[in-house]
Design a protein around this motif. Sequence first.
Motif, mmCIF file in Angstrom:
data_model
loop_
_atom_site.group_PDB
_atom_site.id
_atom_site.type_symbol
_atom_site.label_atom_id
_atom_site.label_comp_id
_atom_site.label_asym_id
_atom_site.label_seq_id
_atom_site.Cartn_x
_atom_site.Cartn_y
_atom_site.Cartn_z
ATOM 1 N N PRO A 241 55.449 -4.166 22.333
ATOM 2 C CA PRO A 241 54.950 -4.006 20.956
ATOM 3 C C PRO A 241 54.973 -5.345 20.214
ATOM 4 O O PRO A 241 55.690 -6.268 20.589
ATOM 5 C CB PRO A 241 55.958 -3.031 20.337
ATOM 6 C CG PRO A 241 57.215 -3.273 21.100
ATOM 7 C CD PRO A 241 56.800 -3.640 22.488
ATOM 8 N N ARG B 151 50.722 -4.167 13.200
ATOM 9 C CA ARG B 151 51.480 -3.717 14.365
ATOM 10 C C ARG B 151 50.552 -3.197 15.452
ATOM 11 O O ARG B 151 49.461 -2.710 15.176
ATOM 12 C CB ARG B 151 52.444 -2.588 13.977
ATOM 13 C CG ARG B 151 53.446 -2.950 12.919
ATOM 14 C CD ARG B 151 54.440 -1.812 12.700
ATOM 15 N NE ARG B 151 55.349 -2.129 11.600
ATOM 16 C CZ ARG B 151 55.208 -1.676 10.362
ATOM 17 N NH1 ARG B 151 54.206 -0.863 10.062
ATOM 18 N NH2 ARG B 151 56.062 -2.017 9.429
ATOM 19 N N LYS B 152 51.055 -3.324 16.694
ATOM 20 C CA LYS B 152 50.396 -2.669 17.822
ATOM 21 C C LYS B 152 51.489 -2.265 18.794
ATOM 22 O O LYS B 152 52.354 -3.079 19.113
ATOM 23 C CB LYS B 152 49.383 -3.602 18.486
ATOM 24 C CG LYS B 152 48.567 -2.913 19.577
ATOM 25 C CD LYS B 152 47.416 -3.757 20.065
ATOM 26 C CE LYS B 152 46.605 -2.980 21.106
ATOM 27 N NZ LYS B 152 45.443 -3.735 21.617
ATOM 28 N N PRO B 153 51.473 -1.029 19.277
ATOM 29 C CA PRO B 153 52.567 -0.556 20.123
ATOM 30 C C PRO B 153 52.597 -1.173 21.524
ATOM 31 O O PRO B 153 53.657 -1.238 22.143
ATOM 32 C CB PRO B 153 52.338 0.962 20.202
ATOM 33 C CG PRO B 153 50.927 1.171 19.825
ATOM 34 C CD PRO B 153 50.524 0.050 18.929
ATOM 35 N N SER B 154 51.444 -1.629 22.008
ATOM 36 C CA SER B 154 51.392 -2.170 23.370
ATOM 37 C C SER B 154 50.221 -3.163 23.448
ATOM 38 O O SER B 154 49.068 -2.765 23.332
ATOM 39 C CB SER B 154 51.201 -1.039 24.377
ATOM 40 O OG SER B 154 51.035 -1.552 25.689
#
Lengths: 113, 113
Positions: free
Chosen positions: B18, B77-80
Amino acid sequence: DVKVTQSSRYLVKRTGEKVFLECVQDMDHENMFWYRQDPGLGLRLIYFSYDVKMKEKGDIPEGYSVSREKKERFSLILESASTNQTSMYLCASSREGRRYEQYFGPGTRLTVT
Amino acid sequence: AQSVTQLDSQVPVFEEAPVELRCNYSSSVSVYLFWYVQYPNQGLQLLLKYLSGSTLVKGINGFEAEFNKSQTSFHLRKPSVHISDTAEYFCAVSGRINEKLTFGTGTRLTIIP
């Protein structure tokens, strides 16, 4: 697909030369912008045009002028290029009432020697 | 007057981990907030925007951002993340009346395979 095109990707000019950077958009947008992008400084607005023949100074207009004779075309002019104008120049456009939603061209990397 | 602060100039992240890119703004008036992305050798493109309504905003390519008025923040944000997310990310703020867009200095996201 919307498009903003800039006349050159790379340009090398000598100190004192007159330099023209051209930008064309095909989206019938009222607003057009010129920015310069420098590492660590982000994007800084040079000039803004909200209509044909109308312009406003941005944050760093010194040493630059602009021309907008047709709605789709916005030119940035360096009357007498100097080495401190070596930079990446980005053109953008947006429609009236959505000034913040800008579409950018690929940029022109100008080197002044 | 308004300003944007991106404290992290570079963020390296392992692939599939992340990521959070931080953005804080300052303004005396109500604002709109944006994240723009610049992929290598390209102009900027709009990733997501907050104009009103839900404070959690979703954008393209799996990114999201949350508007926090009390902390004057708009973190991305980005989880992956994927290799293709390698780019420079710019936070920007616009006044709701004058709509002048002010950019931060950018955060370069590097994805480590």
